[in-house]
Design a protein around this motif. Sequence first.
Motif, mmCIF file in Angstrom:
data_model
loop_
_atom_site.group_PDB
_atom_site.id
_atom_site.type_symbol
_atom_site.label_atom_id
_atom_site.label_comp_id
_atom_site.label_asym_id
_atom_site.label_seq_id
_atom_site.Cartn_x
_atom_site.Cartn_y
_atom_site.Cartn_z
ATOM 1 N N VAL A 183 34.806 46.630 37.607
ATOM 2 C CA VAL A 183 34.584 45.287 37.050
ATOM 3 C C VAL A 183 33.768 45.395 35.755
ATOM 4 O O VAL A 183 34.081 44.775 34.741
ATOM 5 N N ARG A 184 32.724 46.201 35.796
ATOM 6 C CA ARG A 184 31.868 46.383 34.627
ATOM 7 C C ARG A 184 32.649 46.997 33.465
ATOM 8 O O ARG A 184 32.511 46.581 32.306
ATOM 9 N N ASP A 185 33.463 47.996 33.764
ATOM 10 C CA ASP A 185 34.307 48.616 32.725
ATOM 11 C C ASP A 185 35.218 47.576 32.082
ATOM 12 O O ASP A 185 35.354 47.526 30.863
ATOM 13 N N LEU A 186 35.844 46.769 32.938
ATOM 14 C CA LEU A 186 36.761 45.755 32.402
ATOM 15 C C LEU A 186 36.016 44.774 31.499
ATOM 16 O O LEU A 186 36.515 44.376 30.451
ATOM 17 N N ALA A 187 34.803 44.408 31.925
ATOM 18 C CA ALA A 187 34.026 43.425 31.161
ATOM 19 C C ALA A 187 33.650 43.962 29.779
ATOM 20 O O ALA A 187 33.393 43.184 28.854
ATOM 21 N N ALA B 185 43.768 37.032 44.515
ATOM 22 C CA ALA B 185 43.175 38.341 44.207
ATOM 23 C C ALA B 185 42.842 38.423 42.716
ATOM 24 O O ALA B 185 41.778 38.924 42.327
ATOM 25 N N ALA B 186 43.733 37.913 41.872
ATOM 26 C CA ALA B 186 43.482 37.921 40.418
ATOM 27 C C ALA B 186 42.262 37.068 40.096
ATOM 28 O O ALA B 186 41.443 37.414 39.232
ATOM 29 N N GLN B 187 42.117 35.940 40.806
ATOM 30 C CA GLN B 187 40.956 35.079 40.546
ATOM 31 C C GLN B 187 39.663 35.755 40.989
ATOM 32 O O GLN B 187 38.630 35.630 40.332
ATOM 33 N N VAL B 188 39.736 36.484 42.073
ATOM 34 C CA VAL B 188 38.550 37.235 42.529
ATOM 35 C C VAL B 188 38.152 38.237 41.450
ATOM 36 O O VAL B 188 36.985 38.323 41.040
ATOM 37 N N ALA C 7 34.706 38.071 39.006
ATOM 38 C CA ALA C 7 33.714 39.152 38.983
ATOM 39 C C ALA C 7 33.500 39.678 37.567
ATOM 40 O O ALA C 7 32.372 39.993 37.169
ATOM 41 N N VAL C 8 34.583 39.739 36.784
ATOM 42 C CA VAL C 8 34.481 40.271 35.417
ATOM 43 C C VAL C 8 33.829 39.260 34.481
ATOM 44 O O VAL C 8 32.900 39.581 33.736
ATOM 45 N N VAL C 9 34.314 38.036 34.548
ATOM 46 C CA VAL C 9 33.919 37.032 33.563
ATOM 47 C C VAL C 9 32.423 36.725 33.619
ATOM 48 O O VAL C 9 31.775 36.512 32.604
#
Length: 249
Positions: A101-105, A146-149, A153-155
């Motif tokens: 999640v952190r990487d994506l952010a 699942a996409a919303q989860v 988490a990322v946003v």
Amino acid sequence: MSGFRADVLTLYPEMFPGSLGISLAGKGLAEGLWSLSTTQIRDFATDKHRSVDDTPAGGGPGMVMRADIVAHALDSVSAADDDRPRLLMSPRGEPLTQAFVRDLALGPGVVILCGRFEGVDERVIEARGLREVSIGDYVLSGGELAAQVLLDAVVRLLPGVMGKLTSGDEESFEDGLLEYPHYTRPQVWEDRSIPEVLRSGDHARIAKWRQAQREEITEHRRPDLWARHLNSGKNLARSKASRKNATGT
Ligand code: SAM
């Protein structure tokens, strides 16, 4: 538009923004801190029934999303030189973690394909380099929740979304441990008091107590995380006995 760009491909665009339209994520969306576009996969169907699925090769139950139609939908939002990761929400994918999640952010955004039916033709997963991501060991009826989860988490980690509320640095999973317990007023509720240490004003003692709580909770509730933490080499993990000494509890 600059900032984190999320593209979601789905058979149910009306499910979005859904939970992402409220609270921190919704405020961030309204303020342009991130953007969300949905694409109706059915718009890329070629027959008059707008079908996107067909029977599984080799037999078996259910239907499979067609590679050609899914690929057209993907290509319409993500050209070959798009540097955003392309994900497929999938129960057989790699487990979603806070580290991912952190990487994506930190990146430019994400393209997410939401599966339905039995799933997606394997060839489009290979041909478009889709990374399969699971939100847990259970089966949902579609990838939208699942996409919303994942996006939630990322946003919340994007600059400006959480504001001064919290940096997120001390939250569960950030350093491999679960979070310590929280308390707030009233000081006594149903004969239960807030632990004395938290009312002491002694910040060093509070920090030690919280760290010991994190270790104890992680060891008790998530032996898998605890074992990884102990093996990480950079941990300050302590045995139960030394935790007791540290906190005097
Ligand atoms: N036949 C698939 C299997 O056994 O693995 C299950 C398909 S499921 C009914 C339909 C879609 O829901 C999947 O393609 C995926 O997009 C989504 N989905 C279901 N469970 C999920 C999970 N735990 N994590 C992420 N996506 C999930």
